[in-house]
Design a protein around this motif. Structure first.
Motif, PDB file in Angstrom:
ATOM      1  N   PRO A 115      -0.790  54.740  21.805  1.00  0.00           N
ATOM      2  CA  PRO A 115      -0.303  56.103  21.531  1.00  0.00           C
ATOM      3  C   PRO A 115       1.167  56.310  21.879  1.00  0.00           C
ATOM      4  CG  PRO A 115      -2.288  56.127  22.908  1.00  0.00           C
ATOM      5  CD  PRO A 115      -1.910  54.710  22.743  1.00  0.00           C
ATOM      6  N   GLU A 126       6.194  58.283  25.326  1.00  0.00           N
ATOM      7  CA  GLU A 126       7.143  59.390  25.470  1.00  0.00           C
ATOM      8  C   GLU A 126       7.001  60.069  26.818  1.00  0.00           C
ATOM      9  OE1 GLU A 126       6.445  61.602  21.939  1.00  0.00           O
ATOM     10  OE2 GLU A 126       7.919  60.437  20.827  1.00  0.00           O
ATOM     11  N   SER A 157       2.583  59.086  22.400  1.00  0.00           N
ATOM     12  CA  SER A 157       2.794  60.151  23.377  1.00  0.00           C
ATOM     13  C   SER A 157       2.809  59.599  24.797  1.00  0.00           C
ATOM     14  CB  SER A 157       1.723  61.225  23.224  1.00  0.00           C
ATOM     15  OG  SER A 157       0.448  60.683  23.481  1.00  0.00           O
ATOM     16  N   ILE A 158       2.063  58.540  25.057  1.00  0.00           N
ATOM     17  CA  ILE A 158       2.068  57.966  26.412  1.00  0.00           C
ATOM     18  C   ILE A 158       3.443  57.353  26.700  1.00  0.00           C
ATOM     19  CG2 ILE A 158       1.068  56.167  27.876  1.00  0.00           C
ATOM     20  CD1 ILE A 158      -1.598  56.716  26.617  1.00  0.00           C
TER      21      ILE A 158
END
Lengths: 294, 392
Positions: A183, A188, A185-186
């Motif tokens: 992912p 980021e 988002s992790i």
């Protein structure tokens, strides 16, 4: 009492019936085909084992028998294990395989991360190049690499044995596919938390990549353990000989001792067989992931 | 505690311009919601504020200091993601400690085994642990500290994500649709908790959501975006009661605002043939939109006592939604069935109320609740008056 005794056969019968209930013609055929396939796969190993117990004269006998008429097993294995520095060969194989694997992982993981997750100019071209490199066989590059090694005077060193395999295009590609599903988002969140890119790779990506790395390790290890081609080219001395290469010593122009060759083959295969028994799951995953049969 | 100032932010991805010049001021300690339909650029704006994305042009200031070039870490902002983005192989405690470990320990001290070489290492680690425990206590997740994210429920993960953001005392607290992965009941609960958190911490919150209810209930101010432009910024009640355009009026409020196309004529406003006794300062022949919130409309019962409203519409009932305490009636004008009307009616104590709405009934339109929009969708601030008032 009779009531108590009667049920067991009934249960047994029921079980037997249940087992045969699924027995359709298709299943029978399938099982037979699989059985034949398995025999086909196992036969070379059986032959190897059998031949390793025979004297050379008997290896090519027209009628194949598993147990030799003249038992030469002790002599063959004694020659392989004792009369030559066999442990040395095993150690050489181990050093080469571990060295290759370590450098492959160190180079492939960051490269794959960059290709999978970083946005930079030309990343698609890079990836295309990587994929294109998958199609180049080692035989093409071996001559220039060999010449280079000769010029540098590095023949017959561990370095020369490992050098062509340091960067595994296949590993980069495999890991890239694996990272691609990690992912964003992790990553980021990690950037917001203050991770550097290297730390993202070390602290986040590396723990996640363990299953893929294990699978790849098995694949790489087996491939280079069994490799005969490159050691044959660059190894000149006894001290640098790998276990697989050592099998070739029993060949000379005048005499080929096949019994001993097979004994050596058995012993070379043995460590991989043991590894396979203990790490069967990783083996299978490695092969299904790579889609290449080892 | 920080003030955030955005000046003329633009951003394009390829040929699509996602943000078309956003200027916005977020006050110190304010809870500001960025709201809009998906694809309006609100998440991109949040990512630009956090530093994960860089703006093409424009300026971002936190407390008056430009941070356009600064890395996310240097901005000291906390970001809570929609999918929480917890580090899967770390325990809750490790997850929450990470921002502090990265912030307070220098690079070399984070290497494995560095604790034996660096002075003060243990004391810093101890401070971090106690801070994590304190925040965990505050969020009521202290009993989960040893667990992995995979062993947590959605609501617990959400709290851990909040904790990880909170632990570093950020100057700005950014949230990207943090409630959208929770079920409806939990969402309401966590919503309240976040508001509480904001009140207690006094931090500046920027909250992205596509859910107007969240924006309305949680924020001090709401900024509505559409297609990369700011439509309106204001208190929730302002956006609801005094929308700047048709788009804002339609997005905010549920059920949706009623919009009726009208034309100014000599005797009032012409609504699909029916002339309403209403007066505006618009020139005759202008095409306008009349907007009215569903709860402002009144059911006019035949034969009821009291003065009848000056403006009434006759409508046919389509369907009735019983929300328990109130009814939402979907109807359409009798003489122009393509103009739909929604009414929100208090149910009172009569349990049979849904059945009581007749198939054709009259609706009273109070002039004071009417909003006027131009043909371009922009709000016209003129009041709408009843003709009788104008005459008087």
């Amino acid at each position: 009492m009779t009531d108590m005794i009667i049920p067991p056969p009934a249960v047994g019968l029921r079980r037997l019936r249940a087992a045969f209930k699924d027995l359709t013609l298709g299943r029978v055929c399938l099982t037979i085909v699989l059985l034949l396939g398995a025999c086909l796969m196992v036969f070379p190993f059986v032959w190897m084992l059998s031949s390793s117990l025979k004297p050379t004269s008997e290896v090519f006998d027209a009628d194949f028998r598993f147990w030799p008429r003249t038992f030469a097993g002790v002599q063959n294995y004694y020659d392989v294990l004792v009369t030559q520095p066999y442990l040395r060969y095993l150690l050489n194989s181990l050093i080469v395989c571990c060295g290759i694997l370590a450098v492959q992982l160190i180079t492939a993981v960051p490269a794959a991360y960059a290709l999978a997750k970083l946005k930079f100019r030309g990343s698609t071209i890079f990836l295309g190049t990587v994929i294109a490199c998958l199609t180049v066989p080692i035989n093409v590059t071996s001559i220039p690499i060999y010449l280079g090694l000769v010029k540098m005077g590095l023949l017959d060193t561990y370095f020369s044995m490992m050098f062509p395999f340091f960067v595994s295009v296949f590993a980069i590609f495999l890991f890239r596919q694996f990272f691609h599903s990690y992912p964003d988002s992790i990553i980021e969140a990690a950037r917001v938390d203050g991770f550097t890119e290297i730390e993202i790779v070390l602290r986040l990506i590396l723990p996640a990549v363990v299953p893929a790395a294990a699978a790849f390790s098995v694949f790489s290890f087996v491939a280079h353990w069994n490799d005969l081609y490159w050691p044959l080219i660059v190894v000149q001395s006894q001290e640098k000989m790998t276990a697989t290469l050592s099998m070739m010593q029993y060949r000379s122009t005048f005499d080929i001792n096949y019994g001993r060759t097979f004994a050596a083959a058995t012993i070379v295969t043995l460590p991989m067989m043991l590894v396979f028994l203990f790490a069967r799951r990783a083996f299978v995953r490695g092969i299904t992931m790579s889609g290449i049969k080892g | 505690m920080a003030r955030l100032t955005l000046t003329d932010i633009t951003k394009s991805f390829g040929d699509t311009q996602v943000l078309k010049g956003i200027s916005l001021d977020v006050h110190d300690g304010e809870f500001l919601s960025l709201v809009g339909a998906s694809g309006c650029g609100k998440s991109t704006l949040l990512r630009i504020i956090s530093g994960l994305e860089t703006a093409d042009t424009g300026r971002i200031e936190i407390d008056g200091v430009g941070v356009d070039e600064a890395a996310p870490k240097a901005r000291n902002v906390a970001l809570v993601f929609q999918d929480y983005a917890l580090y899967p192989h770390m325990s809750v405690a490790q997850n929450m400690a990470m921002p502090l470990v990265m912030g307070r320990l220098p690079m070399y001290a984070r290497l494995p085994g560095a604790r034996f070489l660096t002075p003060n290492h243990t004391s810093t680690r101890r401070e971090i642990t106690s801070k994590v425990e304190q925040v965990a206590e505050q969020l009521r997740i202290a009993h989960l500290l040893a667990r992995r994210p995979a062993a947590l429920s959605g609501g617990q993960r959400q709290r851990v994500a909040l904790g990880r953001a909170l632990v570093r005392d950020p100057s700005l607290f950014l949230m990207d649709e943090p409630l959208s992965n929770l079920d409806a009941k939990l969402r309401v609960e966590v919503r309240r908790e976040i508001v509480e958190l904001h009140r207690k911490s006094g931090l500046t919150f920027v909250y992205v959501t596509h859910d107007q209810v969240e924006a309305m209930t949680m924020s001090d101010r709401v900024a509505m975006l559409q297609e990369g432009r700011l439509l309106q910024v204001g208190a929730p009640s302002t956006l609801y009661g005094d929308p700047a355009s048709v788009d804002v009026a339609r997005f905010i409020g549920s059920p949706e605002v009623n919009l009726m196309p009208v034309r100014t004529v000599a005797g009032g406003l012409d609504l699909a043939g029916q002339v309403l006794p209403l007066a505006t300062r618009q020139p005759e022949g202008a095409t306008l939109f009349l907007g009215v919130r569903p709860e402002a409309l009144r059911l006019v019962e035949a034969g009821a006592a009291g003065a009848e409203p000056a403006t009434t519409l006759t409508v046919t009932r389509h369907s009735v939604e019983d929300l328990g305490g109130e009814l939402v009636v979907h109807a359409a004008l009798l003489h122009a069935p393509d103009i739909a009307l929604r009414l929100r009616v208090q149910k009172g104590s009569d349990a049979r109320a849904p059945l009581m709405v007749p198939s054709t009934f009259r609706v009273g339109v109070p002039e004071g609740a009417l909003m006027l929009f131009g043909a371009d969708g922009q709000r016209i601030s003129d009041p709408v008056l009843s003709l009788s008032e104008v005459m008087a």
